[in-house]
Design a protein around this motif. Structure first.
Motif, PDB file in Angstrom:
ATOM      1  N   GLU C  89       0.861  -1.268  -0.013  1.00  7.54           N
ATOM      2  CA  GLU C  89       0.089   0.001   0.023  1.00  7.54           C
ATOM      3  C   GLU C  89       0.974   1.251   0.077  1.00  7.54           C
ATOM      4  N   ASP C  92       3.346   1.617  -3.011  1.00  4.82           N
ATOM      5  CA  ASP C  92       2.619   1.799  -4.480  1.00  4.82           C
ATOM      6  C   ASP C  92       3.018   0.578  -5.450  1.00  4.82           C
ATOM      7  N   ARG C 141       9.738   3.870  -0.233  1.00  2.00           N
ATOM      8  CA  ARG C 141       9.039   4.569  -1.279  1.00  2.00           C
ATOM      9  C   ARG C 141       9.685   6.166  -1.433  1.00  2.00           C
ATOM     10  N   VAL C 160       4.618  11.009  -8.957  1.00  2.00           N
ATOM     11  CA  VAL C 160       3.752  10.061  -8.441  1.00  2.00           C
ATOM     12  C   VAL C 160       4.224   8.741  -8.585  1.00  2.00           C
ATOM     13  N   THR C 161       3.725   7.733  -7.810  1.00  2.00           N
ATOM     14  CA  THR C 161       4.239   6.417  -7.838  1.00  2.00           C
ATOM     15  C   THR C 161       3.201   5.394  -8.047  1.00  2.00           C
ATOM     16  N   GLU C 162       3.269   4.458  -9.177  1.00  2.00           N
ATOM     17  CA  GLU C 162       2.091   3.352  -9.369  1.00  2.00           C
ATOM     18  C   GLU C 162       2.780   2.333  -9.898  1.00  2.00           C
ATOM     19  N   ARG C 163       2.466   1.200  -9.195  1.00  2.00           N
ATOM     20  CA  ARG C 163       2.980  -0.351  -9.669  1.00  2.00           C
ATOM     21  C   ARG C 163       4.349  -0.269 -10.006  1.00  2.00           C
ATOM     22  N   LYS C 196      -0.035   7.048   4.477  1.00  2.00           N
ATOM     23  CA  LYS C 196      -1.156   7.358   3.669  1.00  2.00           C
ATOM     24  C   LYS C 196      -2.388   7.749   4.584  1.00  2.00           C
ATOM     25  N   ARG C 200      -7.023   7.527   1.139  1.00  2.00           N
ATOM     26  CA  ARG C 200      -6.272   7.325  -0.256  1.00  2.00           C
ATOM     27  C   ARG C 200      -5.806   5.662  -0.384  1.00  2.00           C
ATOM     28  N   ARG C 202      -5.402   2.098  -1.545  1.00  2.00           N
ATOM     29  CA  ARG C 202      -5.862   1.400  -2.835  1.00  2.00           C
ATOM     30  C   ARG C 202      -6.138  -0.037  -2.526  1.00  2.00           C
TER      31      ARG C 202
END
Ligand code: FES
Ligand code: FES
Lengths: 150, 443, 734
Positions: C89, C92, C141, C160-163, C196, C200, C202
């Motif tokens: 989480e 990310d 992160r 931004v960070t994702e996957r 977080k 927020r 996910r």
């Protein structure tokens, strides 16, 4: 030397004929997906298919297997019904510790192969020999019905 | 009026007396155990054929220790003279009889608690006549009316074998019988009436094999003690020889050559397999006391001796019984209307894995129920006992069939027994929780 | 052995075999982020970068899956997934991008934040590890992002960070975590990274798929019992039938004459036979005739065990909680105001009976020891083996595995110690497997407990309450510092702070031990206390002619959170409506129970049908639960369902009894577990909650037992006070 066919492959077996199939699979062939739980046909974690029928491998002397085809959890996914059961198990998150689940899946697949639309009575008849200490029974029942519908 | 009454009474008593005498007479004056064979039995010394006593020909040259052990196995001393989990031959095993509990004595050569000080004559007297060294009488739970047929030589071979064992110091437990059964002197009268006290007499008209079989079955193996019904005086009723009896609560089935109730339709191979391994395909698994007889005696006999027993058994005349003709295989799925939900629940959880819904046996032939007498016996007694205590010649730690008595209620055991006999047998048993309670106590 | 274990392990051993620390982070390359735990109290609040040989929770390789090191072990309860969700989480990344790795024995770094020792149990994983693991993810992160920010020379806040990919949206630039991992690893980690905010999230709070399941459904998971080592042999063992007895004599010859048998290992209290297969070893064992000296326990009989505990319960106790003068108020006896009621509740020894029997593979060689096992206590296992061998703990490698059911049975190092003692005498690796019979007979049991309760009820309210718990102390042995002032905080958990207002209160504890080995068992202390409190409340309700739910509501006026849970269960179960007829028995009944333990609140309503013969069938179970904030709701439901099944087995069937010092049970024929055809419909309602997360592995087991017992009480009018339910006592003569 006995020869047995497991998941379509022929194996030469050194263990003496009285040795239960379970220990040949696990200790000699290294197919450890089939589990040991009781040794007295009371738990079902050792269930495999012999010519498509669910059998407790802890009870079957390897010398009596003969020409019949043995299928284990490692191989059942290549049958349609086996694959459907495995998918249902994932879809419904049936599994907890997972130790009993190879046996549960083998029993369920054999049930569905013989009876594509089992009711609760038929599920009880086919699945009650399979213990699950984690208590996943509610989802096993749902899983079988889910697989039957899919 | 009074006089008349008295006369009537006297007449009645007289008639009753004659009747009693007649009944008792019939009990006493009955044929010998193998009289059915006819012929003219002769003394062992006068018999010209190969000796029916001792060890079989294959072992004639074996050392004395081997031969002694073999004869002791023939007579199956160990089963009764060993307590569960106890030292072999040290005694202490309880037998619950209708009139009390009896404990077998220590047969190891310990001088204080065993038979270490016994002379040959004392031992012979005990085995042949049921008389202890102190002159007291044994109860016929000790099968001396059969052992009396053993040759002196064989009895002493057994003694010699016992004297090779390690002495175990274990005091004998006193029996607890109530009056009048605690009056052991009564046994002297019983013995006079029912123990012929004579050695085996071969029948020259029969084959040597038959004679050997007769000796093994009647003298050493004492099969009739369980398989022949008893009369009111607790003696074997030889007129209904091998028609079935009771052993520690278990039904000892008819082993005469009747084709339905007996073993008349068993092949020689079936009988041989059952006797030597405790199982023959489609014939079930030796359980209870028979499992012990197989484990400690029959399985240790040579092939030729098993063959002789089979020859003899097949010559025993048919005695009609009341077992029905066995049912055929059951369907492969459970019925949809469930009249015995508790029975079905236990069967599908604990039994179907091995026995299969058809009763054909799932993973091994020993588990076949179809055609087996135990499930076709509408009394359900042996089936219930197998479910309670388990069964089968397995390893010491893991019987072939586990027992369920410890964790399942009488109600549940009754339900599953009735379910099994209904589904796989000719007629359903109708056991109640109370019946199961009695079966538990009988064992 | 025709088999190459390494080949077979390919892919299969992923979760279990790779040990990050053994390989060393340097060898793997990339960032290793560790959290060092302050020596005194194990809290992971001071993260700092560590070298390759230090502990770690997150490892980012230059390519491939991110490795997450799991401090808590997976035994079915789903914590691999929930721990991974916490880290992923904040990091990310997706759950499909991770690889879960067992933490090695290392108390300093993986010591439990509550227990201090390295252990998984007590339904504490989520409570204890959620924050530290989120922090580990967030810190990693932040470090990765700061490298990218420096490279692109943009503020970190713009990224931004994702996957696992860092993106600068404005410039369209992107870097994968792997590309920056090496440089990030050299940074000084920030200490104050913000987590977080829940809006927020996910992953947390979603019904995420479990990460351990795909391998499990195809038979690829390697449990401890599945380990194969080159040249390995198999051992079967037998311990004295009388608990604690010693071997007198064994003649090895009959075993050595069996095919496939290699060796007989004779220890003072154990005989093991080593063979080419488990079966061969077991046959060898069966061929042996052993004689044993029974020792001190030869006279241990069940009737005496019950009686001794009862007697102990009348002796002096240690006060756990005292409010007002309950003792005085109760001492007035029947002459006092209202109704005085007293009852005792007794719980038997229980075996764990996990489907995976105890087993342990050990290779002792060249002054070191390698162990392959599934354990809840890797540190204790390491120490235990080291002690047997007289070597330093660092010389013992513990390769931990997924566990085929723990339930407390793997919170002990005893099986590892036993296996090491055997392996010490065997050349090459040996897998020691307990038969089911040995697993049950040599288990360390759930203790036998006695609970005595006395209460005064006036006008529907409890005005005085005395609860005395009598039983052994597990903590005094297992975690001595937690055994304070003569009080075992586990044994009295559930008694000391019930959710109800019970007037003047006295709770005390009598420590009583009886020579039978004991340990934790799913549900732990509250199994006995909650069972007793909830059974007793039903007795009070019945004796005062009140409905059991109404009676409880009256005691919950000042506990709205508990009341809400009780009301939810009652409503969902249709409390108050007639209990439907059942084909499983003419007598039917409904029972309720409520608990607050493990930080969770649960209420349960059970329905039963009872035959004339006394057989009880549980026909329906409804549970309402407020377990605080939920990481994975599906796992929570699954744990409650499973816990309920586990608890029904306990209340209906489970029992370990002793006769002459021998355990009378041996396998599933006489130690009954619940089967699918005895399993009721189980409905679970989760109440949404923002309170901190409670535990969920055990409550289902705890709460269903009194609910079922109360339902049987309602159906038969007989309250059974000694578990498990005894059919003969509720059979009705017909
Ligand atoms: S191990 Fe075969 S049924 Fe349990
Ligand atoms: S999932 Fe753990 S035993 Fe069934």
């Amino acid at each position: 030397m006995t020869a047995i066919t497991v998941n379509g492959k022929i194996y030469e077996v050194a263990s003496e004929a009285r040795t239960p199939l379970l220990w040949v699979l696990r200790d000699e062939l290294g197919l450890t997906g089939t589990k040991f739980g009781c040794g007295i046909a009371q738990c079902g974690v050792c269930t495999v298919h012999v010519d498509g029928v669910a059998v407790r491998s802890c009870q079957m002397p390897v010398g009596t297997v003969g020409q019949r085809a043995v299928t284990t959890i490692e191989g059942v996914g290549s049958t349609t019904v086996g694959a459907r059961v495995q998918k249902a198990w994932l879809d419904l998150e049936v599994v907890q510790c997972g130790y009993c689940q190879p046996g549960q899946i083998m029993a369920a697949a054999a049930l569905l192969a013989a009876n594509p639309d089992p009711d609760d009575n038929a599920i009880d008849a086919a699945m009650s020999g399979n213990l699950c200490r984690c208590g996943t029974y509610v989802r096993i029942r749902e899983g079988i019905k889910h697989a039957a519908r899919s | 009026m009074k006089r008349k009454t008295l006369l009537t009474l006297v007449a009645l008593v007289a008639v009753a007396g004659v009747a009693v005498l007649g009944v008792v007479g019939r009990m006493v004056l009955q044929p010998g155990p193998y009289a059915f064979a006819g012929g003219r039995p002769v003394a062992l010394s006068a018999y010209r054929g190969p000796s029916p006593t001792g060890v079989p020909a294959e072992l004639a040259l074996a050392d004395t220790v081997t031969r002694g052990a073999y004869v002791a196995s023939m007579a199956d001393c160990q089963a009764c003279h060993t307590a569960p989990g106890g030292q072999p031959f040290a005694g202490g095993r309880a037998f619950v009889l209708p009139f009390g509990t009896i404990y077998t004595p220590n047969l190891t050569p310990d001088p204080e608690t065993g038979i270490g000080n016994w002379t040959d004559a004392q031992f012979l007297n005990a085995v042949h006549r049921g008389i202890a060294p102190d002159g007291s009488r044994y109860y016929p739970a000790f099968p001396y009316p059969s052992y009396t047929l053993l040759s002196d030589e064989d009895v002493l071979a057994i003694k010699a074998h016992l004297f090779t064992l390690k002495p175990v110091k274990q005091a004998n437990k006193p029996n607890n019988f109530g009056f009048p059964y605690n009056q052991r002197w009564l046994m002297a009268i019983w013995s006079v009436l029912f123990n012929p006290n004579e050695r085996f007499r071969p029948v020259p008209e029969r084959s040597p094999e038959w004679n050997r079989g007769a000796y093994l079955v009647e003298a050493a193996g004492h099969c009739g003690e369980c398989h022949t019904p008893r009369n009111l005086m607790q003696a074997l009723d030889q007129r209904r020889k091998f028609g079935g009896g009771v052993a520690e609560g278990w039904t000892a089935y008819n082993i005469s050559s009747d084709t339905v109730s007996g073993v008349g339709d068993w092949s020689a191979a079936d009988l041989a397999a059952y006797l030597s391994t405790g199982h023959a395909r489609g014939r079930g698994v030796a359980s209870g006391p028979m499992a012990e007889a197989v484990e400690l005696s029959l399985s240790r006999l040579t092939k030729s001796d098993i063959g002789a027993i089979v020859t003899y058994l097949r010559s025993v005349p048919a005695v009609k019984g009341d077992l029905p003709v066995p049912a055929g295989p059951a369907p492969s799925t459970p019925q949809t209307v469930i009249d015995n939900p508790v029975g079905k629940r236990i069967f599908e959880g604990n039994c179907a894995s091995c026995h299969a819904w058809t009763g054909a046996g799932a993973a091994r032939e020993e588990a076949q129920l179809t055609g087996v007498r135990t499930v076709n016996d509408p009394s359900g007694a042996n089936a219930a006992l197998m479910i309670l205590h388990g069964s089968g010649a397995g390893t010491p730690y893991r019987p072939a069939m586990p027992g369920f008595g410890k964790a399942y209620s009488n109600d549940e055991i009754a339900a599953v027994t009735n379910y099994v006999t209904a589904r796989f047998g000719a007629r359903a048993s109708k056991l109640t929780a109370g019946d199961i309670g009695r079966l538990r106590d009988a064992n | 052995m025709p088999l190459d274990p390494e080949e077979r392990r390919d892919g299969a051993g992923r979760l279990s075999r790779r040990s990050l620390l053994r390989g060393g982070a340097a060898a793997l390359g990339g960032l290793v982020l560790g959290i060092s735990l302050p020596a005194k109290r194990a809290r992971a609040d001071k993260p700092r970068a560590v070298g390759a040989a230090m502990n770690a929770f997150v490892h980012i390789p230059t390519q491939g899956s991110v490795s997450l090191i799991m401090p808590a072990v997976e035994m079915g309860q789903g914590v691999y997934t929930s721990q991974a969700m916490c880290m992923a989480e904040e990091l990310d990344i997706g759950l499909d991008q991770i690889e879960a790795i067992h933490a090695p024995p290392d108390r300093e770094h993986y010591g439990h934040p509550i227990f201090y020792v390295q252990a998984t149990g007590g339904s504490t994983t989520t409570m204890a590890w959620t924050e530290p693991l989120r922090k580990a993810g967030a810190t990693a992160r932040a470090m990765l992002v700061s490298v990218a920010a420096a490279e692109w020379n943009v503020p970190a806040a713009e990224l931004v960070t994702e996957r696992g990919v860092i993106t600068h949206t404005a410039s369209g630039r992107a870097l994968s975590y792997g590309e920056v991992a090496d440089r990030a690893g050299r940074l000084q980690p920030p200490t104050d990274v913000a987590l977080k905010s829940p809006d927020r999230f996910r992953l947390i709070g979603t019904r995420a798929r479990r990460i351990d399941t795909p391998d499990k459904v195809v038979g690829r998971t390697v449990y401890g019992i599945d380990v194969i080592r080159p040249g390995m042999t198999f051992a079967a063992l037998m311990a004295s039938p009388v608990l604690g007895g010693k071997l007198d004599h064994v003649d090895e010859a009959p075993a050595l004459a069996m095919p496939g048998v290699r060796q007989v290992v004779v220890l003072e209290d154990i005989v093991a036979v080593v063979g080419d297969t488990t079966w061969a070893a077991e046959q060898g064992l069966c061929a042996l005739h052993m004689t044993w000296s029974p020792g001190a326990n030869a006279s241990l009989d069940q009737a005496r065990l019950w009686a001794d505990t009862e007697t102990a319960s009348t002796g002096p106790g240690v006060t756990v909680r005292k409010e007002g003068d309950a003792a005085g108020k109760l001492a007035a006896g029947k002459r006092g105001a209202g109704t005085l009621i007293e009852a005792s509740y007794e719980l038997p020894f229980l075996a764990h009976a996990s489907m995976e029997v105890q087993n342990c593979t050990v290779h002792v060689h060249d002054g070191v020891c390698e162990i392959w096992v599934g354990t809840q206590v890797p540190g204790y296992a390491q120490a235990g083996a080291a002690q047997v061998l007289g070597i330093a703990p660092e010389k013992v490698t513990v390769n931990n595995h997924l566990i085929g059911g723990g339930f407390g049975g793997r919170l002990e190092a005893a099986p590892v110690v036993t296996a090491t003692r055997i392996a010490q005498k065997v050349a090459g690796p040996v897998k020691v497997i307990w038969s089911r019979e040995q697993d049950i007979r040599q288990d360390m049991f759930r203790p036998l407990y006695h609970n005595r309760l006395t209460a005064r009820v006036e006008n529907g309210r409890v005005t005085a309450w005395h609860h005395r718990v009598t039983g052994p102390s597990i903590l005094a042995r297992w975690l001595p510092p937690a055994f304070k002032d003569g009080i075992d905080s586990d044994a009295i958990d559930g008694a000391a702070e019930p959710p109800y207002a019970l007037g003047e209160m006295l709770v005390d504890y009598v420590r009583h031990e009886n020579g039978v080995p004991f340990s934790f068992w799913r549900g732990v202390g509250p199994n006995s206390t909650v069972f007793s409190v909830e059974s007793f409340l039903d007795l009070l309700a019945r004796k005062t002619g009140t409905d059991p739910v109404t009676f409880r509501r009256g005691l919950l006026e000042r506990n709205p959170r508990a009341l809400a849970v009780l009301n939810a269960a009652a409503a969902k179960a249709g409390w108050g409506s007639p209990v439907p007829q059942s084909p499983f028995g003419r007598r039917t009944g409904r029972g309720v129970a409520l608990m607050h333990a493990f930080g969770s609140l649960l209420a349960c309503v059970a329905e039963v049908a009872v035959t004339d013969g006394g057989d009880v069938r549980v026909t329906k179970v409804v549970v309402a639960a407020d377990v605080g904030r939920v990481i994975n709701p599906d796992t929570v439901v699954a744990q409650i369902q499973g816990g309920v099944v586990f608890g029904i087995a306990a209340v209906l069937h489970n029992r370990i009894t002793l006769a002459g010092g021998r355990v009378e049970q041996s396998n599933f024929n006489d130690y009954r577990l619940l089967r699918i055809n005895e399993t009721p419909a189980i409905e679970v309602e989760l109440l949404s909650s923002t309170q901190s997360s409670g535990g969920i592995g055990e409550p289902g087991t705890v709460i269903v037992q009194p609910a079922v017992a109360n339902a049987v009480f309602a159906a038969t009018g007989t309250q059974l006070t000694r578990m498990p339910l005894d059919a003969s006592l509720i059979a009705r003569s017909v």
